[in-house]
Design a protein around this motif. Sequence first.
Motif, PDB file in Angstrom:
ATOM      1  N   SER A  49     -44.616 -51.336  31.830  1.00 15.94           N
ATOM      2  CA  SER A  49     -44.132 -50.455  32.985  1.00 15.94           C
ATOM      3  C   SER A  49     -43.437 -51.476  34.080  1.00 15.94           C
ATOM      4  O   SER A  49     -42.582 -51.098  34.514  1.00 15.94           O
ATOM      5  CB  SER A  49     -44.998 -49.576  33.516  1.00 15.94           C
ATOM      6  OG  SER A  49     -45.532 -48.509  32.682  1.00 15.94           O
ATOM      7  N   GLN A  52     -40.303 -53.002  32.571  1.00 13.76           N
ATOM      8  CA  GLN A  52     -39.518 -52.147  32.591  1.00 13.76           C
ATOM      9  C   GLN A  52     -38.698 -51.765  33.855  1.00 13.76           C
ATOM     10  O   GLN A  52     -37.661 -51.928  33.925  1.00 13.76           O
ATOM     11  CB  GLN A  52     -39.918 -50.971  31.776  1.00 13.76           C
ATOM     12  CG  GLN A  52     -38.901 -49.821  31.480  1.00 13.76           C
ATOM     13  CD  GLN A  52     -38.254 -48.857  32.314  1.00 13.76           C
ATOM     14  OE1 GLN A  52     -39.076 -48.576  33.452  1.00 13.76           O
ATOM     15  NE2 GLN A  52     -37.211 -48.409  32.651  1.00 13.76           N
ATOM     16  N   ARG A 115     -46.824 -51.276  21.311  1.00 19.69           N
ATOM     17  CA  ARG A 115     -46.898 -50.484  20.024  1.00 19.69           C
ATOM     18  C   ARG A 115     -47.805 -50.818  18.936  1.00 19.69           C
ATOM     19  O   ARG A 115     -48.131 -50.273  18.011  1.00 19.69           O
ATOM     20  CB  ARG A 115     -45.367 -50.159  19.707  1.00 19.69           C
ATOM     21  CG  ARG A 115     -44.365 -49.572  20.397  1.00 19.69           C
ATOM     22  CD  ARG A 115     -43.122 -49.882  19.998  1.00 19.69           C
ATOM     23  NE  ARG A 115     -42.761 -51.211  19.777  1.00 19.69           N
ATOM     24  CZ  ARG A 115     -41.485 -51.797  19.445  1.00 19.69           C
ATOM     25  NH1 ARG A 115     -40.697 -51.097  19.030  1.00 19.69           N
ATOM     26  NH2 ARG A 115     -41.184 -53.082  19.709  1.00 19.69           N
ATOM     27  N   ASN A 349     -49.665 -44.220  25.911  1.00 18.12           N
ATOM     28  CA  ASN A 349     -48.529 -43.464  25.610  1.00 18.12           C
ATOM     29  C   ASN A 349     -47.540 -43.961  26.721  1.00 18.12           C
ATOM     30  O   ASN A 349     -46.296 -43.992  26.556  1.00 18.12           O
ATOM     31  CB  ASN A 349     -48.722 -42.038  25.479  1.00 18.12           C
ATOM     32  CG  ASN A 349     -49.469 -41.640  24.167  1.00 18.12           C
ATOM     33  OD1 ASN A 349     -49.394 -42.448  23.278  1.00 18.12           O
ATOM     34  ND2 ASN A 349     -50.067 -40.595  24.164  1.00 18.12           N
ATOM     35  N   LYS A 350     -48.038 -44.028  28.006  1.00 18.33           N
ATOM     36  CA  LYS A 350     -47.102 -44.597  28.917  1.00 18.33           C
ATOM     37  C   LYS A 350     -46.537 -45.835  28.774  1.00 18.33           C
ATOM     38  O   LYS A 350     -45.328 -46.207  29.137  1.00 18.33           O
ATOM     39  CB  LYS A 350     -47.829 -44.387  30.360  1.00 18.33           C
ATOM     40  CG  LYS A 350     -47.059 -44.741  31.835  1.00 18.33           C
ATOM     41  CD  LYS A 350     -47.984 -44.931  32.765  1.00 18.33           C
ATOM     42  CE  LYS A 350     -47.296 -45.164  34.010  1.00 18.33           C
ATOM     43  NZ  LYS A 350     -47.999 -45.576  35.211  1.00 18.33           N
ATOM     44  N   ALA A 353     -43.892 -45.773  25.970  1.00 15.48           N
ATOM     45  CA  ALA A 353     -42.744 -45.016  26.580  1.00 15.48           C
ATOM     46  C   ALA A 353     -41.944 -45.992  27.442  1.00 15.48           C
ATOM     47  O   ALA A 353     -40.990 -46.139  27.427  1.00 15.48           O
ATOM     48  CB  ALA A 353     -43.245 -43.745  27.373  1.00 15.48           C
ATOM     49  N   SER A 354     -42.753 -46.823  28.297  1.00 13.49           N
ATOM     50  CA  SER A 354     -41.825 -47.636  29.115  1.00 13.49           C
ATOM     51  C   SER A 354     -41.306 -48.701  28.224  1.00 13.49           C
ATOM     52  O   SER A 354     -40.111 -49.369  28.454  1.00 13.49           O
ATOM     53  CB  SER A 354     -43.021 -48.417  30.001  1.00 13.49           C
ATOM     54  OG  SER A 354     -43.391 -47.351  31.164  1.00 13.49           O
ATOM     55  N   LYS A 356     -40.304 -48.430  25.082  1.00 10.68           N
ATOM     56  CA  LYS A 356     -39.069 -47.763  24.390  1.00 10.68           C
ATOM     57  C   LYS A 356     -37.947 -47.883  25.552  1.00 10.68           C
ATOM     58  O   LYS A 356     -36.758 -47.996  24.801  1.00 10.68           O
ATOM     59  CB  LYS A 356     -39.657 -46.713  24.002  1.00 10.68           C
ATOM     60  CG  LYS A 356     -40.460 -46.587  22.544  1.00 10.68           C
ATOM     61  CD  LYS A 356     -40.748 -45.344  22.093  1.00 10.68           C
ATOM     62  CE  LYS A 356     -41.500 -45.695  20.947  1.00 10.68           C
ATOM     63  NZ  LYS A 356     -42.055 -44.167  20.338  1.00 10.68           N
ATOM     64  N   GLU A 357     -38.034 -47.256  26.520  1.00  9.17           N
ATOM     65  CA  GLU A 357     -37.142 -47.510  27.596  1.00  9.17           C
ATOM     66  C   GLU A 357     -36.579 -48.857  27.815  1.00  9.17           C
ATOM     67  O   GLU A 357     -35.198 -48.886  27.794  1.00  9.17           O
ATOM     68  CB  GLU A 357     -37.554 -46.898  29.250  1.00  9.17           C
ATOM     69  CG  GLU A 357     -37.892 -45.408  28.940  1.00  9.17           C
ATOM     70  CD  GLU A 357     -38.348 -44.969  30.457  1.00  9.17           C
ATOM     71  OE1 GLU A 357     -37.826 -45.329  31.346  1.00  9.17           O
ATOM     72  OE2 GLU A 357     -39.373 -44.061  30.423  1.00  9.17           O
TER      73      GLU A 357
END
Length: 373
Positions: A49, A52, A115, A349-350, A353-354, A356-357
Amino acid sequence: MTDVTPTAQLSAAGVSIWLDDLSRERLSSGSLQKLIDEKNVVGVTTNPSIFQAAITSGKDYEAKIAELAARGASVEETIFEITTADVADACDLFAPIAAATNGVDGRVSIEVDPRLAWDTEGTIAEAKRLYKKVDKDNVHIKIPATLEGLAAITATLAEGISVNVTLIFSLERYRAVINAFQGGLELAKDNGHDLSKIHSVASFFVSRVDTEIDKRLNAIGTADAKALKGKAGVANARLAYQVYEELFSTERWAVLAAAGARPQRPLWASTGVKDPAYPDTLYVTELAAAGVVNTMPENTLDATFDHGVVTGDTISGTYDEAKQILNAIKAQGISYALVVSILESEGLNKFVASWKELLADVDAALAIARKAS
C-alpha cells in the motif's frame, strides 16, 4: 528530562522508532534524513500500500518509468526495479545506524509480492530475488505470517537472509512465528551462516484489533460491552510481549544465543489510531518496553514527538490485567479466533488490492511513456 523530546525518551526506554513509509521524494528531499536527525527514527518499513501511494502520486518516478519503458521493461519488472532502488537507497541512508547498532537498527523492509502469501515456494524464491537485487546487509525481507508463510520464513532465514514477519494478529500464530524463526536459525547454523548477522522482527498488528472488536462491542451496545472498547489492541500486544519473554527464555533459545543469535524483536505495527476518540499516541506510549520496535506512520510519529507522555516500561507487570480484558471480551460472546482470522484475511486482501492497483497504474504510465518516445 524536561528538555528531552518524547521520541528521545522512547528511545531511552529501549524502543526503536521506525517510520512506516518510504518514497523517492522522502529520499531526495532530505525529509527522511531530517526524521533521523530530529525524531529518533532508526529504521523504515514499507508495504504494498505504501509503494502504491508513493509511485502513483506526484512525478518522482516519471523519469525512471520512461527509462524502463524505453528498455522494454514489463510492468512487473518496472515495479521491481523502482521499489528495490528506493529500498537500496534507504539502506544506504541508514547504513551508519546499522553499523553503530551491529545491524539491530538501521533496517529497511521490503515485502514479497502479496499475491504469493499463500505460496510457500513462490515466497521463498521471491525473498531470495529481492535480497539479491537490493544487495544491502541492512535490508529486511517482509513475509506475511500465513500458515504457508511459516515454512517460507524458516527457509529464508536458513539462507542467512534477515526477515520481517508481517501481519501477525493472534498469540497462537505469534508462537508459530517464533518457532519458525528459531527453526530457521538452527538451519542457518547448520548451513554455516554467522547467526549474529541474521536479524528478524515479528510485526504484531495493534489498532486493527481494536477496530474489529470495537465494532462488535458497539453492536452489543451494553454499558459493559462499551466499557471494553479500545482495550483489546493494547492487551493483545502486551500478551504478545509475554510470549516473547517466554519463548526467548528457553533452553532451545539459549543454545542459539550461545552461537551468536539475536532474538527476533517484537514490532508493533498498525500503530496509527483509527478511532479519534482515543489518544493519538495510544499504541506508542502504552506499548513501551526494552527491545521492541514501534513502526509509525508519520502523523503518529509527529504526535508522539509533540505531546507523547513516555513513562518508561508500560508492558511488564500488565499481563494479568491484559488477560482479564480478553476474557471479558470473550464473555461478551466475541470470538477471538474469528476476529484474528478476519483481520489476517482483510490485511492480505488489502495488500493484494493495492498491488493490483499499482500494476494497473504503472502499466498505464508505461504506455504513455512509450507513446511519448
